[in-house]
Design an enzyme around this catalytic site. Structure first.
Site, PDB file in Angstrom:
ATOM      1  N   TYR A  59       0.852  -1.204   0.008  1.00  0.00           N
ATOM      2  CA  TYR A  59       0.064  -0.125   0.001  1.00  0.00           C
ATOM      3  C   TYR A  59       0.990   1.260   0.148  1.00  0.00           C
ATOM      4  CZ  TYR A  59      -3.729  -3.162   1.358  1.00  0.00           C
ATOM      5  OH  TYR A  59      -4.621  -4.309   1.463  1.00  0.00           O
ATOM      6  N   SER A  60       0.735   2.006  -1.182  1.00  0.00           N
ATOM      7  CA  SER A  60       1.616   3.298  -1.425  1.00  0.00           C
ATOM      8  C   SER A  60       3.069   2.846  -1.093  1.00  0.00           C
ATOM      9  CB  SER A  60       1.281   4.358  -0.402  1.00  0.00           C
ATOM     10  OG  SER A  60      -0.161   4.890  -0.629  1.00  0.00           O
TER      11      SER A  60
END
Length: 136
Positions: A59-60
């Site tokens: 995530y990111s």
């Protein structure tokens, strides 16, 4: 808040878990909330009794884990929360930078621990099956 057993682990988690895929860097996805925007969600979750927080290294590209770690340190004690994160997706261009090989898992868990700024992860999950890697 109601707390329930996480499977047969003996771990007690809030019935609600704050999923953290939406916290990170807009460079990753335009709908993501940056750290300053994310902080009030963590504060409210802690105030509501949520003790279960779920993120993933992908995530990111790791920024979500960093935000989770900082936010939880700001609003609560590490011993009072359950942190879950995941492994699978490539975190770099190399042939061993993704998947479920032992090499990648060890490297990924060490990186997640650094980003989360914690000594341990309560629940470490496989994000996807990796057919080329035998389950054993």
């Amino acid at each position: 808040m109601e707390y329930v057993n996480l499977g047969r682990t003996g771990l007690k988690v809030s019935r609600l878990c704050l999923g953290c895929m939406t916290y990170g860097s807009k460079k990753w996805r335009p709908w993501v909330l940056e750290e300053d925007e994310a902080r009030p969600f963590f504060q409210r979750a802690i105030e509501a009794g949520i003790n279960f927080f779920d993120t993933a290294d992908a995530y990111s590209i790791g920024v979500s884990e960093t935000i989770v770690g900082r936010s939880l340190r700001e609003f609560t004690r590490r011993d009072d929360v359950v942190i879950a994160t995941k492994v699978f997706f490539p975190m770099g261009p190399g042939p061993n930078d993704g998947g479920l090989s032992r090499k990648h898992i060890v490297k990924a868990v060490e990186a997640s621990l650094r980003r989360l700024a914690t000594d341990y992860i309560d629940l470490y999950q496989i994000h996807r099956l990796d057919p080329p890697t035998p389950i054993e």
